[in-house]
Design a protein around this motif. Structure first.
Motif, PDB file in Angstrom:
ATOM      1  N   HIS A 177       0.812  -1.224   0.000  1.00 18.44           N
ATOM      2  CA  HIS A 177       0.000   0.000   0.000  1.00 18.44           C
ATOM      3  C   HIS A 177       0.846   1.275   0.000  1.00 18.44           C
ATOM      4  N   ALA A 178       2.157   1.151   0.147  1.00 24.56           N
ATOM      5  CA  ALA A 178       3.000   2.344   0.323  1.00 24.56           C
ATOM      6  C   ALA A 178       2.864   3.314  -0.845  1.00 24.56           C
ATOM      7  N   GLY A 179       2.704   2.789  -2.051  1.00 25.74           N
ATOM      8  CA  GLY A 179       2.637   3.637  -3.225  1.00 25.74           C
ATOM      9  C   GLY A 179       1.415   4.533  -3.286  1.00 25.74           C
ATOM     10  N   ARG A 180       0.437   4.276  -2.423  1.00 28.63           N
ATOM     11  CA  ARG A 180      -0.746   5.135  -2.373  1.00 28.63           C
ATOM     12  C   ARG A 180      -0.443   6.474  -1.685  1.00 28.63           C
ATOM     13  N   PHE A 181       0.678   6.546  -0.987  1.00 29.87           N
ATOM     14  CA  PHE A 181       1.012   7.732  -0.191  1.00 29.87           C
ATOM     15  C   PHE A 181       2.072   8.571  -0.900  1.00 29.87           C
ATOM     16  N   SER A 182       1.965   9.887  -0.750  1.00 27.01           N
ATOM     17  CA  SER A 182       3.001  10.782  -1.261  1.00 27.01           C
ATOM     18  C   SER A 182       4.311  10.571  -0.517  1.00 27.01           C
ATOM     19  N   LEU A 183       4.203  10.304   0.769  1.00 21.65           N
ATOM     20  CA  LEU A 183       5.401  10.152   1.597  1.00 21.65           C
ATOM     21  C   LEU A 183       5.113   9.165   2.719  1.00 21.65           C
ATOM     22  N   VAL A 184       5.986   8.173   2.871  1.00 22.67           N
ATOM     23  CA  VAL A 184       5.915   7.249   4.004  1.00 22.67           C
ATOM     24  C   VAL A 184       6.965   7.723   5.011  1.00 22.67           C
ATOM     25  N   GLN A 185       6.509   8.209   6.159  1.00 23.53           N
ATOM     26  CA  GLN A 185       7.409   8.880   7.100  1.00 23.53           C
ATOM     27  C   GLN A 185       8.038   7.939   8.119  1.00 23.53           C
ATOM     28  N   SER A 186       7.733   6.660   8.041  1.00 23.62           N
ATOM     29  CA  SER A 186       8.033   5.777   9.174  1.00 23.62           C
ATOM     30  C   SER A 186       8.896   4.573   8.801  1.00 23.62           C
ATOM     31  N   VAL A 187       9.796   4.727   7.835  1.00 19.76           N
ATOM     32  CA  VAL A 187      10.691   3.619   7.482  1.00 19.76           C
ATOM     33  C   VAL A 187      11.832   3.569   8.493  1.00 19.76           C
ATOM     34  N   ASP A 188      12.035   2.397   9.085  1.00 23.08           N
ATOM     35  CA  ASP A 188      13.050   2.309  10.146  1.00 23.08           C
ATOM     36  C   ASP A 188      13.916   1.063  10.032  1.00 23.08           C
ATOM     37  N   SER A 189      13.874   0.376   8.884  1.00 21.36           N
ATOM     38  CA  SER A 189      14.723  -0.805   8.702  1.00 21.36           C
ATOM     39  C   SER A 189      14.957  -1.050   7.223  1.00 21.36           C
ATOM     40  N   VAL A 190      16.051  -1.723   6.915  1.00 19.27           N
ATOM     41  CA  VAL A 190      16.324  -2.105   5.528  1.00 19.27           C
ATOM     42  C   VAL A 190      15.261  -3.067   5.033  1.00 19.27           C
ATOM     43  N   GLU A 191      14.813  -3.965   5.914  1.00 20.16           N
ATOM     44  CA  GLU A 191      13.817  -4.960   5.510  1.00 20.16           C
ATOM     45  C   GLU A 191      12.520  -4.288   5.053  1.00 20.16           C
ATOM     46  N   LEU A 192      12.080  -3.261   5.784  1.00 21.69           N
ATOM     47  CA  LEU A 192      10.876  -2.544   5.384  1.00 21.69           C
ATOM     48  C   LEU A 192      11.114  -1.792   4.080  1.00 21.69           C
ATOM     49  N   ALA A 193      12.267  -1.171   3.947  1.00 22.71           N
ATOM     50  CA  ALA A 193      12.593  -0.461   2.709  1.00 22.71           C
ATOM     51  C   ALA A 193      12.588  -1.414   1.520  1.00 22.71           C
TER      52      ALA A 193
END
Length: 202
Positions: free
Chosen positions: A76-92
């Motif tokens: 769902h990340a692409g639905r947002f202009s900005l994802v402010q809460s990335v905190d790991s390489v795995e999530l990225a």
């Protein structure tokens, strides 16, 4: 007092370059519309499941995900202009699989509170370098401490951002810090983006 009145009061204190994200957690679509009508263009949600119906109803807004994103919801990340809460390489990596080039901020737990998401400050610069190879890293984000002076946490975030910017050789213009209870301190510490809920909606 209306949202427009509250926004005017905040903008009298905030420099023109500072973005204001209206955090709409628990707010109705009608309240979101009122925020847009007051002149706001950036809206923020904490959870994807609450956000998606609002994104469908108000596609003209610039939507930010300001809460933690679980890896299994990375599609769902692409639905947002900005994802402010990335905190790991795995999530990225999970976000990059679905939305290469997605704009993100690195969330850093400069408050050092175990209940908060965010990477450890000691890992932030290295993590920023790795994330910037996967996604469009636009800056850093933090949440101030629950109690006490938030200025040290905000000052540390700015210093980490500056260090990462120098190391990577690319601009990282966004410093997202400051919420309803501490936004004035955040401004004094160099915030370029405020995330405000009660301060706008009452």
């Amino acid at each position: 007092m209306s949202i427009a009145d509250r926004l005017d009061a905040i903008r009298r204190e905030a420099p023109p370059h500072v973005a204001i994200v209206a955090v709409t957690k628990g707010r109705s679509v009608e309240e979101c519309r009122e925020a847009l009508a007051a002149g706001l263009s950036d809206l923020g949600e904490n959870r994807t499941q609450e956000a998606l119906p609002k994104l469908d109803a108000l596609p003209a807004a610039r939507w930010h995900l300001v809460g933690h994103l679980q890896r299994n919801k990375a599609r769902h990340a692409g639905r947002f202009s900005l994802v402010q809460s990335v905190d790991s390489v795995e999530l990225a990596e999970a976000i990059a699989t679905h939305s290469p080039g997605q704009g993100v901020l690195l969330q850093v737990n400069t408050a050092r509170e175990p209940q908060k998401h965010g990477c450890a400050p000691e890992e932030a610069v290295e993590l920023a370098a790795r994330i910037s190879g996967l996604l469009l890293l636009r800056g850093f984000m933090c949440i101030g401490p629950l109690a006490g002076d938030p200025a040290p946490a905000f000052g540390e975030l700015r210093a980490l951002r500056d260090e990462a910017q120098a190391r990577l050789g690319v601009p990282l213009p966004v410093l997202s810090m400051g919420m309803t209870d501490d936004w004035e301190v955040a401004l004094a510490c160099g915030s370029s983006m405020l995330r405000l809920g009660r301060a706008l909606f009452g």
